[in-house]
Scaffold this active site. Structure first.
Site, mmCIF file in Angstrom:
data_model
loop_
_atom_site.group_PDB
_atom_site.id
_atom_site.type_symbol
_atom_site.label_atom_id
_atom_site.label_comp_id
_atom_site.label_asym_id
_atom_site.label_seq_id
_atom_site.Cartn_x
_atom_site.Cartn_y
_atom_site.Cartn_z
ATOM 1 N N HIS A 121 0.877 -1.172 0.000
ATOM 2 C CA HIS A 121 0.000 0.000 0.000
ATOM 3 C C HIS A 121 0.921 1.230 0.000
ATOM 4 C CE1 HIS A 121 -2.831 2.837 1.973
ATOM 5 N NE2 HIS A 121 -3.792 2.006 1.641
ATOM 6 N N ASP A 198 2.594 -4.878 8.083
ATOM 7 C CA ASP A 198 1.376 -4.077 7.966
ATOM 8 C C ASP A 198 0.196 -5.038 8.007
ATOM 9 O OD1 ASP A 198 -0.875 -2.835 6.995
ATOM 10 O OD2 ASP A 198 0.103 -1.927 5.251
ATOM 11 N N GLN A 201 -4.894 -5.239 6.601
ATOM 12 C CA GLN A 201 -5.834 -6.014 5.798
ATOM 13 C C GLN A 201 -6.003 -7.433 6.355
ATOM 14 O OE1 GLN A 201 -8.568 -5.320 3.556
ATOM 15 N NE2 GLN A 201 -6.970 -3.803 3.214
ATOM 16 N N LYS A 224 -10.909 -1.037 9.984
ATOM 17 C CA LYS A 224 -11.037 -2.165 9.057
ATOM 18 C C LYS A 224 -11.569 -3.395 9.778
ATOM 19 C CE LYS A 224 -8.290 -0.329 5.540
ATOM 20 N NZ LYS A 224 -7.025 -0.330 4.834
ATOM 21 N N CYS A 362 -4.550 2.607 -3.767
ATOM 22 C CA CYS A 362 -3.324 3.021 -3.061
ATOM 23 C C CYS A 362 -2.195 2.026 -3.304
ATOM 24 C CB CYS A 362 -3.530 3.181 -1.562
ATOM 25 S SG CYS A 362 -4.671 4.470 -1.132
HETATM 26 C C1 PLP Z 1 -6.031 0.482 4.715
HETATM 27 C C2 PLP Z 1 -4.639 0.049 4.646
HETATM 28 C C3 PLP Z 1 -3.601 0.881 5.078
HETATM 29 C C4 PLP Z 1 -3.837 2.274 5.591
HETATM 30 O O1 PLP Z 1 -4.641 2.280 6.735
HETATM 31 P P1 PLP Z 1 -5.088 3.690 7.358
HETATM 32 O O2 PLP Z 1 -6.165 3.302 8.323
HETATM 33 O O3 PLP Z 1 -5.602 4.519 6.219
HETATM 34 O O4 PLP Z 1 -3.896 4.292 8.004
HETATM 35 C C5 PLP Z 1 -2.306 0.400 4.988
HETATM 36 N N1 PLP Z 1 -2.044 -0.817 4.516
HETATM 37 C C6 PLP Z 1 -3.018 -1.667 4.095
HETATM 38 C C7 PLP Z 1 -2.658 -3.021 3.578
HETATM 39 C C8 PLP Z 1 -4.343 -1.252 4.133
HETATM 40 O O5 PLP Z 1 -5.303 -2.070 3.713
#
Ligand code: PLP
Length: 404
Positions: A121, A198, A201, A224, A362
């Site tokens: 992302h 990260d 997701q 999320k 993104c």
């Molecule tokens: C949504 C997302 C982000 C960003 O999350 P924010 O809540 O906008 O800071 C980063 N990495 C992944 C894989 C995402 O799905």
């Protein structure tokens, strides 16, 4: 037995109409919907114990502090962190990544290297580019293949004793690919590099155990996973959080201040300058409780069933191509209709009350890899149904008829 009708009753928004049609919400990878339990928690906070935390001697402040710290404990237990002070409240995934990147800027040298993946992302690319620009450190990228999987043999080649940090997402938001992070963490540790995963997701679909993974940093966003926006968490191993300098200066993060010198507060407060999103933190805890009550095994099995069903039904449409076909994937389907712009498909679906995401998600480098401007992305949650997928399939057929 999973009672989908009862689950759906927990989400008031699912009974509304959009453009005269029942809402079909398939943009869960961008943000999830909010159950009544979390909405009630937010109302309760502002109705009954809204106060600043960690400062007041008065009862309301105590109550708010207790609930906020209880939420931290809920998060610690959910991710199986060793200590509660290894959980830092952030405004979300992006904030957590920037916090770590900023901290490393004082630890890196010119000859050092950082490895990221082609599936990232933007929020997991840009902070590292900024860091590399300021430190002279080199950024290396693990490539991807046609199925949307990382080419792990290339990762092995990129690793060296110069590697100081590896950053990979647990699950790709654009394609749904589940990355082999346990292997990546093990390999990175063999050369002494730290790993940040990260988890934005992954958290809505998988229960992650940070100790079992032996990961150094793990970040997530509450929005999320059925929580509110503007709140998230950074897990960091105690030794790493002690090593990193604070990110922002201000109230709450200090032990003692004079104009000559400031000593920083202990973890986790060292990284939590200023008045935080108190209500959001508490609601994050409630969201985790809610999802754990539904059960992550149940969620994973149900969503996988939706994924298999939708994949099969969509592929019956001529000229439809799905991007990201890894066997290891979660309930995200990125697709295009031959010769039709994803935006046009998304617009027609919206008229039918179906919410999907269109664009580059993104993750522009992934779109460049496939040489496409973007995709239509339908992402499913545990409160979606096969009937909704049927509506999507009919909608896509209609879009194809109107646009070709
Ligand atoms: C949504 C997302 C982000 C960003 O999350 P924010 O809540 O906008 O800071 C980063 N990495 C992944 C894989 C995402 O799905």
């Amino acid at each position: 037995m999973y009672n989908i009708e009862n689950i759906r009753k927990d989400f008031p928004i699912l009974s509304r109409k959009v453009n005269g049609n029942p809402l079909v919400y398939f943009d869960n990878a961008a943000t999830s919907q909010t159950p009544q339990q979390v909405i009630d928690c937010i109302v309760d906070y502002y109705s009954n114990y809204n106060a600043n935390i960690h400062r007041g001697v008065h009862s309301l402040s105590q109550e708010a502090t207790d609930k906020y710290e209880q939420a931290r404990k809920t998060i610690q237990q959910h991710f199986n962190a060793k200590h509660t002070h290894e959980i830092i409240f952030t405004s979300g995934t992006t904030h957590g990544i920037n916090l770590v990147a900023n901290g490393f800027s004082s630890l890196l040298k010119k000859e050092d290297e950082i490895i990221v993946s082609a599936l990232e992302h933007h929020s997991n690319i840009v902070p590292w580019q900024m860091l590399c620009n300021s430190t002279g450190t080199t950024l290396r990228v693990i490539p991807m293949n046609d199925q949307g999987e990382l080419v792990i043999s290339e990762f092995d080649k990129l690793l060296s004793t110069n590697t100081k940090l590896v950053f990979v997402n647990h699950i790709s938001n654009a394609l749904g690919t589940i990355n082999p992070i346990k292997y990546i963490i093990e390999k990175a540790h063999q050369v002494g590099a730290a790993v940040l995963i990260d988890g934005a997701q992954a958290c809505p679909h998988i229960k992650t155990d940070v100790q079992e993974l032996d990961v150094d940093f793990y970040v997530a966003s509450a929005h999320k996973m059925c929580g509110p926006t503007g709140i998230g968490m950074l897990y960091g191993k105690e030794e790493w959080l002690k090593k990193l300098p604070p990110y922002q200066g201000g109230g709450e993060m200090i032990a003692e201040v004079t104009f000559e010198k400031t000593t920083y507060a202990d973890l986790p407060h060292k990284f939590e300058a200023g008045t935080p999103n108190i209500c959001g933190g508490i609601a994050f805890g409630t969201a985790l409780d809610y999802m754990n009550t539904v059960g992550f095994d149940t969620i994973a099995a149900y969503e996988n069933d939706l994924l298999q069903y939708a994949t099969k039904k969509l592929l019956e449409i001529g000229g439809l191509k799905i991007y990201g076909t890894s066997k290891q994937k979660t309930s995200v389907i990125s697709f295009n209709l031959e010769g039709i712009h994803p935006y046009d498909v998304g617009t027609i679906l919206d008229k039918l009350g179906i919410a999907v995401r269109t664009g580059h998600h993104c993750a522009q480098p992934i779109m460049d890899f496939y040489k496409i401007p973007g995709t239509v992305r339908a992402s499913f949650a545990f409160y979606n149904t096969k009937a909704e997928i049927d509506a999507l399939v009919e909608g896509v057929k209609k879009a194809k008829m109107m646009l070709s």
